[in-house]
Design an enzyme around this catalytic site. Structure first.
Site, PDB file in Angstrom:
ATOM      1  CE  LYS A 140      -1.808  10.836   6.195  1.00  0.00           C
ATOM      2  NZ  LYS A 140      -2.367  12.015   5.475  1.00  0.00           N
ATOM      3  CG  ASP A 168      -4.602  10.450  -5.892  1.00  0.00           C
ATOM      4  OD1 ASP A 168      -4.507   9.638  -4.949  1.00  0.00           O
ATOM      5  OD2 ASP A 168      -5.689  10.877  -6.315  1.00  0.00           O
ATOM      6  NE  ARG A 226      -3.118   7.946  -8.954  1.00  0.00           N
ATOM      7  CZ  ARG A 226      -3.748   7.628  -7.826  1.00  0.00           C
ATOM      8  NH1 ARG A 226      -3.047   7.289  -6.767  1.00  0.00           N
ATOM      9  NH2 ARG A 226      -5.057   7.646  -7.758  1.00  0.00           N
ATOM     10  CD  GLU A 254      -2.828   1.427   0.423  1.00  0.00           C
ATOM     11  OE1 GLU A 254      -2.413   1.552  -0.747  1.00  0.00           O
ATOM     12  OE2 GLU A 254      -4.016   1.617   0.744  1.00  0.00           O
ATOM     13  CG  ASP A 255      -0.951   4.824  -1.388  1.00  0.00           C
ATOM     14  OD1 ASP A 255      -1.594   4.257  -0.483  1.00  0.00           O
ATOM     15  OD2 ASP A 255      -1.496   5.574  -2.232  1.00  0.00           O
TER      16      ASP A 255
HETATM   17  P1  IMP Z   1      -7.025   4.926   5.175  1.00  0.00           P
HETATM   18  O1  IMP Z   1      -8.142   3.975   4.882  1.00  0.00           O
HETATM   19  O2  IMP Z   1      -7.515   6.159   5.888  1.00  0.00           O
HETATM   20  O3  IMP Z   1      -5.864   4.282   5.894  1.00  0.00           O
HETATM   21  O4  IMP Z   1      -6.553   5.533   3.837  1.00  0.00           O
HETATM   22  C1  IMP Z   1      -5.789   4.880   2.969  1.00  0.00           C
HETATM   23  C2  IMP Z   1      -5.904   5.501   1.604  1.00  0.00           C
HETATM   24  O5  IMP Z   1      -6.235   6.889   1.656  1.00  0.00           O
HETATM   25  C3  IMP Z   1      -4.585   5.415   0.910  1.00  0.00           C
HETATM   26  O6  IMP Z   1      -4.517   4.261   0.135  1.00  0.00           O
HETATM   27  C4  IMP Z   1      -4.561   6.656   0.061  1.00  0.00           C
HETATM   28  O7  IMP Z   1      -5.132   6.389  -1.174  1.00  0.00           O
HETATM   29  C5  IMP Z   1      -5.446   7.644   0.787  1.00  0.00           C
HETATM   30  N1  IMP Z   1      -4.649   8.625   1.577  1.00  0.00           N
HETATM   31  C6  IMP Z   1      -4.524   8.708   2.919  1.00  0.00           C
HETATM   32  N2  IMP Z   1      -3.740   9.724   3.280  1.00  0.00           N
HETATM   33  C7  IMP Z   1      -3.327  10.299   2.124  1.00  0.00           C
HETATM   34  C8  IMP Z   1      -2.454  11.412   1.834  1.00  0.00           C
HETATM   35  O8  IMP Z   1      -1.874  12.083   2.709  1.00  0.00           O
HETATM   36  N3  IMP Z   1      -2.284  11.691   0.516  1.00  0.00           N
HETATM   37  C9  IMP Z   1      -2.891  10.989  -0.484  1.00  0.00           C
HETATM   38  N4  IMP Z   1      -3.696   9.955  -0.254  1.00  0.00           N
HETATM   39  C10 IMP Z   1      -3.918   9.615   1.051  1.00  0.00           C
HETATM   40 MG    MG Z   2      -4.642   4.157  -1.923  1.00  0.00          MG
END
Ligand code: IMP
Ligand code: MG
Length: 182
Positions: free
Chosen positions: A132, A162, A168, A100-101
């Site tokens: 994070k 993105d 990206r 994952e990114d």
């Molecule tokens: P989560 O479900 O909140 O952990 O979010 C994961 C997804 O949110 C990642 O795969 C990203 O696509 C997007 N995301 C979360 N934080 C960022 C950020 O700071 N920049 C860009 N995309 C983010």
């Molecule tokens: Mg993502």
């Protein structure tokens, strides 16, 4: 609207990314020696990371992709996760490494982890370029096995990440400063 590159402030350089990804590749190669490894990239953000990480791995590996949707093109998570595109191959009895990114709230990966667990892989682990921890959803327990960098709660772009589909392609990770900040 196409966002402006002048609003992006470099946080992690391309050189730092390369260095750290080499380290992760070495760790992963040790752990999966003699095992049937499949790296599963989450489209589209993981593409640059997966592409570099797989080349830093020295054991045999297969790759597959899936696409989820949790963000609606903006800077805030919607909380809901939808499977847009599933894997091409079954993962039963495979050692699966989800790539994952970024992990923010952790909702995306915890949903995916639960889904994959029902498919009976030999093992299931998570590698993320960025973590994070400050954004983690309250009470959510998510074990991140490999994290490239732990960063503060800024919205970051570049190297797969993105804003509305843009940025990206940046070869570094940067903080995006929205116009309202000034
Ligand atoms: P989560 O479900 O909140 O952990 O979010 C994961 C997804 O949110 C990642 O795969 C990203 O696509 C997007 N995301 C979360 N934080 C960022 C950020 O700071 N920049 C860009 N995309 C983010
Ligand atoms: Mg993502």
């Amino acid at each position: 609207m196409i966002p402006e590159i002048s609003r992006v402030e470099e946080l992690i350089s391309g050189e730092q990314l390369n260095q750290r990804i080499s380290e992760l590749g070495a760790e992963i190669s040790t752990r999966y020696a003699g095992k049937d490894l499949t790296m599963v990239g989450i489209l589209k953000g993981s593409v640059p990371f997966l592409s570099d990480l797989m080349r830093a791995i020295t054991v045999p590996v297969q790759i597959d992709f899936l696409e989820l949707s949790s963000y609606n093109g903006g800077m805030q998570s919607s909380g809901a996760v939808r499977l847009v595109k599933d894997l091409t191959h079954p993962i039963a009895d495979k050692h699966v490494l989800i790539v994952e990114d970024i992990v923010d709230t952790g909702l995306t990966l915890s949903h995916l982890y639960e889904l994959f667990a029902t498919r009976r892989p030999a093992s299931l682990a998570i590698a993320t370029l960025l973590d994070k921890p400050s954004g983690r959803h309250e009470g959510l327990e998510l074990k991140v096995d490999y994290a490239g960098f732990t960063i503060p709660g800024h919205f970051v772009v570049g190297y797969g990440l993105d804003l509305g589909g843009y940025f990206r392609n940046l070869p570094y990770v940067g903080v995006y400063h929205p116009p309202e900040e000034e």
